[in-house]
Enzyme design. Structure first.
Site, PDB file in Angstrom:
ATOM      1  N   GLY A 148       0.836  -1.190   0.000  1.00  0.00           N
ATOM      2  CA  GLY A 148       0.000   0.000   0.000  1.00  0.00           C
ATOM      3  C   GLY A 148       0.871   1.239   0.000  1.00  0.00           C
ATOM      4  N   CYS A 149       0.378   2.320  -0.581  1.00  0.00           N
ATOM      5  CA  CYS A 149       1.222   3.529  -0.658  1.00  0.00           C
ATOM      6  C   CYS A 149       1.417   4.140   0.720  1.00  0.00           C
ATOM      7  CB  CYS A 149       0.650   4.529  -1.659  1.00  0.00           C
ATOM      8  SG  CYS A 149      -1.077   4.940  -1.401  1.00  0.00           S
ATOM      9  N   ASN A 150       0.373   4.146   1.537  1.00  0.00           N
ATOM     10  CA  ASN A 150       0.549   4.614   2.912  1.00  0.00           C
ATOM     11  C   ASN A 150       1.429   3.650   3.690  1.00  0.00           C
ATOM     12  OD1 ASN A 150      -1.393   6.890   2.908  1.00  0.00           O
ATOM     13  ND2 ASN A 150      -2.890   5.272   2.549  1.00  0.00           N
ATOM     14  N   ALA A 151       1.220   2.364   3.416  1.00  0.00           N
ATOM     15  CA  ALA A 151       2.002   1.354   4.131  1.00  0.00           C
ATOM     16  C   ALA A 151       3.487   1.502   3.835  1.00  0.00           C
ATOM     17  CB  ALA A 151       1.514  -0.037   3.753  1.00  0.00           C
ATOM     18  N   THR A 153       5.064   4.314   2.969  1.00  0.00           N
ATOM     19  CA  THR A 153       5.569   5.530   3.614  1.00  0.00           C
ATOM     20  C   THR A 153       5.786   5.307   5.101  1.00  0.00           C
ATOM     21  OG1 THR A 153       4.076   6.629   2.053  1.00  0.00           O
ATOM     22  CG2 THR A 153       5.254   8.024   3.620  1.00  0.00           C
TER      23      THR A 153
END
Lengths: 342, 342, 342, 342
Positions: A148-151, A153
């Protein structure tokens, strides 16, 4: 040697971003672009910014001869992705950008995504695609699950700290600010310009965002015990970018040095000087992640801020980085472009 | 062979854009970056998005050993530019991005820019840098004058039409919509986010914008008579982009075919299908220019719309395209990256 | 005395804008809010910015007792609007914000909107709602047809010039720049933040925009002959605002003085000093329209630029201004709030 | 009775916002507008959005006859403000919007602002202007110190919780997202549209933001012991708005009920249903503050999110609310306008 690439789900933002990146890659060529509902259209119709490229028209997945494909990027929605991948040749190298193969525990998958997993064999085989931390596994993998992109970061700012034990594991707060392209090309009222521009808000507050499944899995594995972070995403009126502000308890200097050592030789992770923090504007359109550490005025508290582009390092850039490893290419090939500023 | 490049005025947006582009060029290396007031600073301090690059620190122009430089980009303000270039070695290849060498007539220069020209020899030698129309001259030139960004856009939509005589020369209207980076990194109230975001307006209305000097010179030369267009720029709340809406009188089909023929073999000028018009979002960060033609409901009137990125095709990308020609490189080298969307 | 107001179509932007404006009106109270698909919801659920107000819940139109209503604003889509209004009590005062009653000629309506008109009696009775030019008729009207937002802007800059005969009627160009809320709260890909922000483009080019029906009707009536203007709208990344740049042929001083005289006593139309032009940012959220005139460098050509807020003066503010007249209120009541800047 | 109002520092954003608000106030009239560097100009030149108002021209402070003024808003920079206020008549009612009179301890003032306080008598007399918590003192005050806009937002979400003792006082994190107008109309590179739009970042990280002085003073007074919060502001690409995400430790239901009780009768503080959180877009241009509470998945942790408009409730609206109290007006007079959405 030129690798023949297929992209499934080419009509979404991550699909378009893959095309943009591969266009610069000297050893890859796009052999097939699939998008079920838009099959038959040219890519220029769906994404006019790619008009100058000589690309195959969009087709249905069933029309692709996968025996001619060296690697397949799968940029489909979760649930659809597992159904498609389950039926692809078992020898085909695949980088999946959906959520379907990120969680190793099928129950956790069902808990966060609401549907049972129907491709359990593939799930067991899949390697978690956070390149800097799974490099060797990815090199040998057939199926890599993009994070995931948040994951991504959140892990870039926290993983080395959890591994090194320099922060309190029971008191980690991740306040994240996410640009709108992370929600995809989906027709939702809150993604309209008129609703989003000039306003911002939190969403999925209280520990309900699905990327928490990844945080729980990865951080707990690193620590050898259950680690639950608090994670609150916010939707910001910008198109690309994730900014993660992590509040941690520990010695700020140790925090900084731990990160500095961890990323010393990483081409894409850039540590700022101690006391400085990054901007999403300075990584936009690139595969770089900038990280800064500041000591709070309160002792033994540090703020770690990380910034990356959700569509590049957070998704399609990461996918290409992994594909490079899987195909024996130089890891940074096609990915060293500078950010677009302003 | 690697060409050694110097950039004077490296702390502005066009300077940063040159660095971004050259970073992708296989046969160029940045040997010197000058910025008088910021000399001594690292480029990462001035432009954190370039932090990952291994760049020389900013220096003063006087510190550069030009005998070691193959080509110099000069991204200084007009007036300063001529003063600097006047004193550079007469053998040095130069691409100037300022307005100082665009106008061949010294009186016209003084009329539009308010100061007398003080480098008349260089001015006479300079070649106008609109690549697609001065390609052979540029290949042989020592000093190339980059065009104004609005001037480039307006010429792409109009030059073939004026040359071919398919439109009324006395009734040409150019309504232009310009993003804010065209104004440079200058501290002016109307460029503040709080003033510009969520609002837009015309400026330099009534035929006072300096790029009219270029239009007058070029269009009159093409037509063999005086041609004066009406040109009204508007400031739009976006960072990159110029959209030119040209209102012309002539047969729309002839207008379209004239442009189609003119740009048939041009790698960077993309004609849309008849009846479609472009968006700045689809050229952002790239060296492409998209052009569309529509017939008005009123007979013999056509609307021609062109879109490009002011910092790339309108300025630094054009400069690199010209430098490629001057150095014997392939013209498109380092410039074929896809636009950034979204 | 307090007038009881109903708003049909309250879940769209013009509906919400009506509520915002009426909230400040001392002599109006909102008695009913209808929105078929959202009936049963509170207004705070649909528009959280109205949470502080004590408003009736959304209902179906069929649930409203119109005998208790003094005036009804109808903010429904065209076609739906005529079907609803046809069945409302013939004594009910109505301000319609749709396109259904703007065109007096049923054939013209069908030509521009594609469906035959089915409320011809109401159509004949309706008064065109451009307040400053139809004031007396509106005061006496039962049914007022609000103008298109682009149509209003274009008429403010052109009507007095056409009436006075100071410009060439065969050569009028209206280049318009429109903010996104004019497209309504509709889920379309090009209205997404990720697609619109940082980009802009023309649309409905070549004389196909429906508001041309209004221009043709009104300008031809004023001139006593057919007048066809060229009108090209552009979609700009901002939420509110229309900027009309009109290119006309005539003496600039006469143009300016004609407008100055025409609007001398108009409370909402503000003429800027000669040579200055307006910004949409300076009228946002208000019922004001700012107009400026500049002489082009070419003789006998003038540029007239007008700015207003499409949701206020272009739509809901105009509607309230008309309702004030119809109800015997002071015309400016509830409408003198200053624009929101920044 | 109409109160005569003077505004010192009328050329800044908070000055313009005061004018916008007072324009709607039935019992106030603007008698004098001062701006030293722009004295002599009309307000329409400095703020064209106020063009329709009949306002006095800008003058120097020394030109104002304060014997004719009932209340003076002072919207000057800190340090300048105390120098000016020190010399105003001691009978004049003043609402100061600067930081000069917010801190009661002169040493704290010097610590946070870097200069010694030179109007100590006034400082001792000043009442802290957070209306909802100092209402009676403000009613009786001659000099009221408007709060910082971040300070106001943070206090709205935290004060009742600290007073009631329902949260851990040693572990409070305030992650704030601030729109750009909070930085004022100042010419700084990071406030340019080209630098801010499409990017966002933290600033004043680590406990260095001056509004911490207010938090320390107020929270410690409430708790009867030293309370130091962590506060990290972020600059967001929007013009108006502050969103405060507070991470607190305590029972979420108690947290919610404490806030609900505290604000039950407050006209401007709107509590959302438990589990919902606010958006800055829904308070823009208004004097409302929306607050929501969510329980985290981790026990005894709550997230409290507050949103307000920094220029209205965070500054000029608050100032007018206080002025209403000081002048015996209804507290909400001129302040009940609905937010501007979209």
């Amino acid at each position: 040697m030129t690798h023949k690439i297929a992209i499934l789900g080419a009509s979404g933002y991550t699909g378009a971003e893959l095309v943009r990146l591969i266009a610069e890659h000297p050893n890859m060529t796009i052999a097939a672009l699939a998008a079920e509902r838009k099959a038959g259209q040219s890519m220029a119709q769906v994404f006019p910014h790619l008009r100058h490229m000589n690309l195959p028209d969009l087709c249905k997945i069933s029309e692709i001869d996968f025996s001619q494909i060296d690697l397949c990027f799968c940029a489909l929605p979760h649930k659809t992705s597992q159904e498609v991948i389950r039926n692809l040749p078992k020898t085909l190298k695949i980088v999946d950008l959906s959520a379907d193969f990120r969680l190793r525990d099928a129950d956790e998958y069902e808990k966060w995504y609401g549907n049972p997993h129907t491709a359990l064999d593939d799930q067991q085989e899949a390697v978690y695609g956070l390149t800097e931390f799974y490099r060797d596994d990815i090199r040998a993998a057939r199926l890599v699950a993009g994070t995931g992109c948040n994951a991504a970061t959140g892990q870039y700012v926290l993983r080395p700290l959890i591994s090194a034990g320099v922060i309190d594991l029971d008191d980690i707060i991740l306040d994240m600010k996410c640009a709108v392209s992370g929600a995809g090309r989906s027709l939702k009222e809150n993604l309209l310009h008129a609703e989003l521009s000039e306003g911002y808000s939190a969403y999925a507050v209280g520990g309900t965002h699905r990327h928490l499944g990844e945080f729980d899995q990865e951080f707990s594995a690193l620590a050898g015990r259950t680690v639950h972070v608090q994670f609150t995403p916010h939707l910001i009126p910008a198109n690309r970018g994730i900014l993660a502000t992590a509040y941690v308890k520990g010695d700020p200097t140790s925090v900084y040095e731990t990160l500095l050592n961890a990323y010393e030789n990483e081409p894409f992770i850039q540590m700022l000087p101690f006391g400085e923090t990054p901007s999403t504007h300075h990584v936009r359109g690139s595969n770089f992640c900038h990280i800064g550490v500041v000591a709070d005025r309160i002792e033994r508290r540090a703020i770690v801020v990380g910034a990356l582009d959700n569509l590049t390092k957070g998704s399609s850039g990461q996918a290409l980085q992994n594909a490079n490893l899987m195909l024996g290419e130089i890891e940074t090939q096609g990915l060293m472009m500078a950010p677009l500023f302003p």
